[in-house]
Design an enzyme around this catalytic site. Structure first.
Site, PDB file in Angstrom:
ATOM      1  N   ASP A  34       0.836  -1.198   0.000  1.00 19.62           N
ATOM      2  CA  ASP A  34       0.000   0.000   0.000  1.00 19.62           C
ATOM      3  C   ASP A  34       0.872   1.250   0.000  1.00 19.62           C
ATOM      4  O   ASP A  34       1.983   1.238   0.526  1.00 19.62           O
ATOM      5  CB  ASP A  34      -0.904  -0.033   1.244  1.00 19.62           C
ATOM      6  CG  ASP A  34      -2.060   0.931   1.139  1.00 19.62           C
ATOM      7  OD1 ASP A  34      -2.313   1.458   0.035  1.00 19.62           O
ATOM      8  OD2 ASP A  34      -2.723   1.179   2.166  1.00 19.62           O
ATOM      9  N   ASN A  82     -10.350  -2.757  -5.857  1.00 19.77           N
ATOM     10  CA  ASN A  82      -9.562  -1.853  -6.716  1.00 19.77           C
ATOM     11  C   ASN A  82     -10.201  -1.747  -8.091  1.00 19.77           C
ATOM     12  O   ASN A  82     -10.265  -0.680  -8.691  1.00 19.77           O
ATOM     13  CB  ASN A  82      -8.128  -2.373  -6.932  1.00 19.77           C
ATOM     14  CG  ASN A  82      -7.227  -2.234  -5.719  1.00 19.77           C
ATOM     15  OD1 ASN A  82      -6.236  -2.917  -5.600  1.00 19.77           O
ATOM     16  ND2 ASN A  82      -7.566  -1.342  -4.807  1.00 19.77           N
TER      17      ASN A  82
HETATM   18  C1  FPP Z   1      -1.782   0.393  -3.409  1.00 19.14           C
HETATM   19  O1  FPP Z   1      -1.374   1.705  -3.517  1.00 19.14           O
HETATM   20  C2  FPP Z   1      -1.301  -0.375  -4.515  1.00 19.14           C
HETATM   21  C3  FPP Z   1      -2.092  -0.902  -5.512  1.00 19.14           C
HETATM   22  C4  FPP Z   1      -3.536  -0.778  -5.585  1.00 19.14           C
HETATM   23  C5  FPP Z   1      -1.536  -1.619  -6.605  1.00 19.14           C
HETATM   24  C6  FPP Z   1      -0.351  -2.440  -6.247  1.00 19.14           C
HETATM   25  C7  FPP Z   1       0.423  -2.528  -7.460  1.00 19.14           C
HETATM   26  C8  FPP Z   1       1.748  -2.545  -7.524  1.00 19.14           C
HETATM   27  C9  FPP Z   1       2.660  -2.571  -6.394  1.00 19.14           C
HETATM   28  C10 FPP Z   1       2.381  -2.545  -8.813  1.00 19.14           C
HETATM   29  C11 FPP Z   1       1.944  -3.646  -9.681  1.00 19.14           C
HETATM   30  C12 FPP Z   1       2.315  -4.955  -9.149  1.00 19.14           C
HETATM   31  C13 FPP Z   1       2.615  -5.957  -9.920  1.00 19.14           C
HETATM   32  C14 FPP Z   1       2.940  -7.280  -9.340  1.00 19.14           C
HETATM   33  C15 FPP Z   1       2.671  -5.806 -11.373  1.00 19.14           C
HETATM   34  P1  FPP Z   1      -2.469   2.821  -3.578  1.00 19.14           P
HETATM   35  O2  FPP Z   1      -2.593   3.270  -4.988  1.00 19.14           O
HETATM   36  O3  FPP Z   1      -3.727   2.336  -2.942  1.00 19.14           O
HETATM   37  O4  FPP Z   1      -1.773   3.896  -2.701  1.00 19.14           O
HETATM   38  P2  FPP Z   1      -2.473   5.004  -1.801  1.00 19.14           P
HETATM   39  O5  FPP Z   1      -3.238   4.272  -0.733  1.00 19.14           O
HETATM   40  O6  FPP Z   1      -1.300   5.759  -1.264  1.00 19.14           O
HETATM   41  O7  FPP Z   1      -3.340   5.822  -2.701  1.00 19.14           O
END
Ligand code: FPP
Length: 267
Positions: A34, A82
């Site tokens: 996250d 998501n």
């Molecule tokens: C959470 O950060 C992360 C995600 C919803 C996506 C996770 C994806 C990756 C780490 C990259 C892709 C992974 C692979 C394996 C290809 P957020 O966007 O919710 O962050 P925030 O809470 O700070 O807004």
């Protein structure tokens, strides 16, 4: 017991690794990655820049986990929520990123003997993504080291619903519903995670104190470790810090005081 430090670890990682107790190693770690959005926002960058850096963190952490001999690492890449709640442009970007990741990182998986698996309702992902997933899984199927499981379009409640449906379906095809046997073992055998050892440790980055519908059944006795580090900044050394913290916990499984793992000395 003598600790053999993998030669590929950097100096700081090797130092911390040598202080860990080899008898108390977790078998299965899951990470809620996250904070990509916040990482980008702090730098006045678009959210997708955070996701791009998030992929780099996935690479570093996978490599360290494989090198220290962790049997199973599960990463919460995209939740079912998501998919429903993010702008279509961001979803499209994440799907492209996943495709590129699977292609580009294959070499890293092979070099580190990593077998790739997926959990989640992947049949709802775009067909080209599903094809790439099937390809990457097949290419790594004969690797015998760490199992890296990516949770994609994953939700724990829907996993449990799917497990119950699968049990009913199997019983119906196997002589009728009076053959339906419901107990914890049977449910375990029908969960997406049936290929994995019991979950020992859940790590969540960026400070939030929630499980967010991730491995709810499997986390019943897992230790939870939350760090304020945002996912794009997370590295192998942070994984080792989480393992060190885990080794200091007393796991009780609802009973009286027990030491962690099968270690004979307590903390
Ligand atoms: C959470 O950060 C992360 C995600 C919803 C996506 C996770 C994806 C990756 C780490 C990259 C892709 C992974 C692979 C394996 C290809 P957020 O966007 O919710 O962050 P925030 O809470 O700070 O807004």
């Amino acid at each position: 017991m003598r600790v053999i430090v993998p030669s590929e670890l950097d100096r700081k990682e090797a130092e911390l690794f040598s202080q860990l107790d080899p008898n108390q190693f977790p078998k299965h770690i899951a990470i809620i990655m996250d904070g990509n959005g916040r990482w980008a926002k702090r730098r006045h960058l678009p959210r997708i820049a955070g996701h791009k850096r998030g992929v780099e963190a996935v690479r570093y952490v996978t490599e360290t986990a494989a090198r220290i001999g962790l049997p199973a690492l599960t990463l919460y890449a995209f939740s079912a929520e998501n998919f429903l709640r993010r702008p279509p442009g961001e979803i499209k970007f994440l799907m492209k990123l996943l495709q590129t990741y699977l292609k580009k990182e294959l070499e890293l998986m092979q070099r580190n003997n990593v077998r790739l698996e997926f959990i989640g309702r992947s049949h709802m992902l775009p067909p080209e993504v599903q094809e790439r997933m099937a390809w990457a899984k097949e290419e790594t199927a004969r690797n015998t080291g760490m199992v890296l499981t990516l949770a994609l379009n994953y939700g724990s409640r829907s996993e449990i619903v799917d497990a119950v449906r699968s049990m009913v379906h199997a019983a119906a095809n196997n002589g009728g519903l009076h053959h339906l046997q419901i107990d914890e073992e049977a449910i375990n055998r029908h969960l997406y995670t049936r290929h994995l050892p019991d979950l020992d440790l859940v790590i969540r980055t960026s400070g939030e104190l929630r499980l967010s519908n991730f491995l709810l059944w499997q986390a019943a006795y897992a230790e939870i470790y939350v760090t304020k580090t945002l996912w794009p900044d997370f590295r192998g050394i942070h994984l080792l810090e989480a393992i060190a913290d885990f080794q200091g916990r007393e796991r009780r499984y609802g009973g009286l005081l027990e030491t962690n793992g099968n270690n004979s000395h307590s903390k």
